[in-house]
Enzyme design. Sequence first.
Site, mmCIF file in Angstrom:
data_model
loop_
_atom_site.group_PDB
_atom_site.id
_atom_site.type_symbol
_atom_site.label_atom_id
_atom_site.label_comp_id
_atom_site.label_asym_id
_atom_site.label_seq_id
_atom_site.Cartn_x
_atom_site.Cartn_y
_atom_site.Cartn_z
ATOM 1 N N VAL A 66 3.358 4.923 -58.934
ATOM 2 C CA VAL A 66 2.958 6.330 -58.891
ATOM 3 C C VAL A 66 4.091 7.261 -58.468
ATOM 4 O O VAL A 66 3.872 8.473 -58.322
ATOM 5 C CB VAL A 66 1.727 6.542 -57.982
ATOM 6 C CG1 VAL A 66 0.508 5.869 -58.588
ATOM 7 C CG2 VAL A 66 1.987 6.038 -56.567
ATOM 8 N N TYR A 160 9.327 9.859 -42.809
ATOM 9 C CA TYR A 160 7.932 9.555 -43.156
ATOM 10 C C TYR A 160 7.020 10.656 -42.632
ATOM 11 O O TYR A 160 6.159 11.176 -43.349
ATOM 12 C CB TYR A 160 7.534 8.204 -42.576
ATOM 13 C CG TYR A 160 6.072 7.887 -42.709
ATOM 14 C CD1 TYR A 160 5.537 7.464 -43.922
ATOM 15 C CD2 TYR A 160 5.203 8.011 -41.621
ATOM 16 C CE1 TYR A 160 4.180 7.182 -44.059
ATOM 17 C CE2 TYR A 160 3.852 7.726 -41.742
ATOM 18 C CZ TYR A 160 3.347 7.314 -42.962
ATOM 19 O OH TYR A 160 2.015 7.039 -43.096
ATOM 20 N N ALA A 162 7.792 13.715 -41.900
ATOM 21 C CA ALA A 162 8.050 14.951 -42.650
ATOM 22 C C ALA A 162 7.374 14.918 -44.014
ATOM 23 O O ALA A 162 6.825 15.928 -44.478
ATOM 24 C CB ALA A 162 9.554 15.159 -42.807
ATOM 25 N N ILE A 193 -4.742 2.725 -37.685
ATOM 26 C CA ILE A 193 -5.756 1.990 -38.449
ATOM 27 C C ILE A 193 -5.327 0.540 -38.580
ATOM 28 O O ILE A 193 -4.274 0.235 -39.140
ATOM 29 C CB ILE A 193 -5.961 2.602 -39.851
ATOM 30 C CG1 ILE A 193 -6.219 4.114 -39.750
ATOM 31 C CG2 ILE A 193 -7.097 1.877 -40.571
ATOM 32 C CD1 ILE A 193 -7.452 4.502 -38.972
ATOM 33 N N THR A 245 -8.197 19.538 -42.890
ATOM 34 C CA THR A 245 -7.706 18.213 -42.523
ATOM 35 C C THR A 245 -8.700 17.539 -41.593
ATOM 36 O O THR A 245 -9.087 18.114 -40.567
ATOM 37 C CB THR A 245 -6.344 18.315 -41.806
ATOM 38 O OG1 THR A 245 -5.407 18.958 -42.660
ATOM 39 C CG2 THR A 245 -5.821 16.927 -41.439
#
Length: 255
Positions: A66, A160, A162, A193, A245
Site C-alpha cells: 500500500v 514514526y 511525526a 495494544i 480522534t
Amino acid sequence: MNIDFTGKIALVTGSNAGIGRGIAIALAAHGAKVGVNCLRNVAQGEETVAAIRDAGGEAVLVQADVTDPAQIERLVDEVERALGGTVDILVNNAGHMIRRLPNSEMTEEHYAQVMDVNLKSTVFLCKRVIGGMKAKGAGRIINMSSVAAQNGGGPGASIYAASKAAVSAYSKGLAKELAASGITVNIVSPGFIGSTMFHATFTSDAARQATIGGIPLQREGTPEDVAGAVLYLASDLAAYVTGETLEINGGMMMR
C-alpha cells in the site's frame, strides 16, 4: 440501534494479523463484506479470511504493497470486483515503525519508508475510494494514528510519531473536504495494544511491564478494544461525528 453493515463493503489494510485482523473480523461479524490485505504474510491473511468465512461472513484476500499507488489501484479494483461493489468503509490500518532509529543516525531511506507506509498509504487509499463514496453520497473512512502522535513515541520513534501526527492532521483536513458529500473521516489512536507484532518486535518485556504499570486501567489493550472504536465510527451511531480522534489507551494519555 444495532450496528449493521449488511450490504456494505469494507477494506481493511494490514489485516492479516493483530489490530487489522481484529477489525476485519469485527466488521464481518456485523454483516460487512471485507477486503483483507497483507503485504507479505499470505498465510496469515488466509487465516483472517478463514476466520470470517467460518463465522458465516464473506471476505477476500488481496496481497498488495500500500505504499505503491499502482498496487493500491489493483487492491481496490480486486476487492470491489470480488465483493460486487464499491468500498463503503475504508480502514487505513497498515503502518510500521520499521525500526527504532535515533535522529543522529537518521537516513533519507528510513525517513521515506516510515512516511510512506504510514502517511502516503493513507493519502492514496483515501484518494482511490473517494469517487465511489461520493457517487453513493455516503462513506466512512477511519485512519489509524497512535498515542505516539501525542507524546512523541518511545526511543528512536520520532519519525514514526511525526508520521502518525501527520495522519491525524491530514484526516481532519479531509473530513472538512468530504463532509458535504456525506463521507465522514475519523481517527483511531491506539495506545499500548498487546497481541501485535509491533510490540513483539519493538518492546522489551521490561518496558512492556513498566508501561502497563502506568496505565490507569492496569492492562494492555487488545485488538478487540480497537475494533470496537472502529465499529462505532463506521456505523450510523457516529453519523454526526467527523474529524474526531478516539484515543484507545486505557487512560495512559488523556486530552
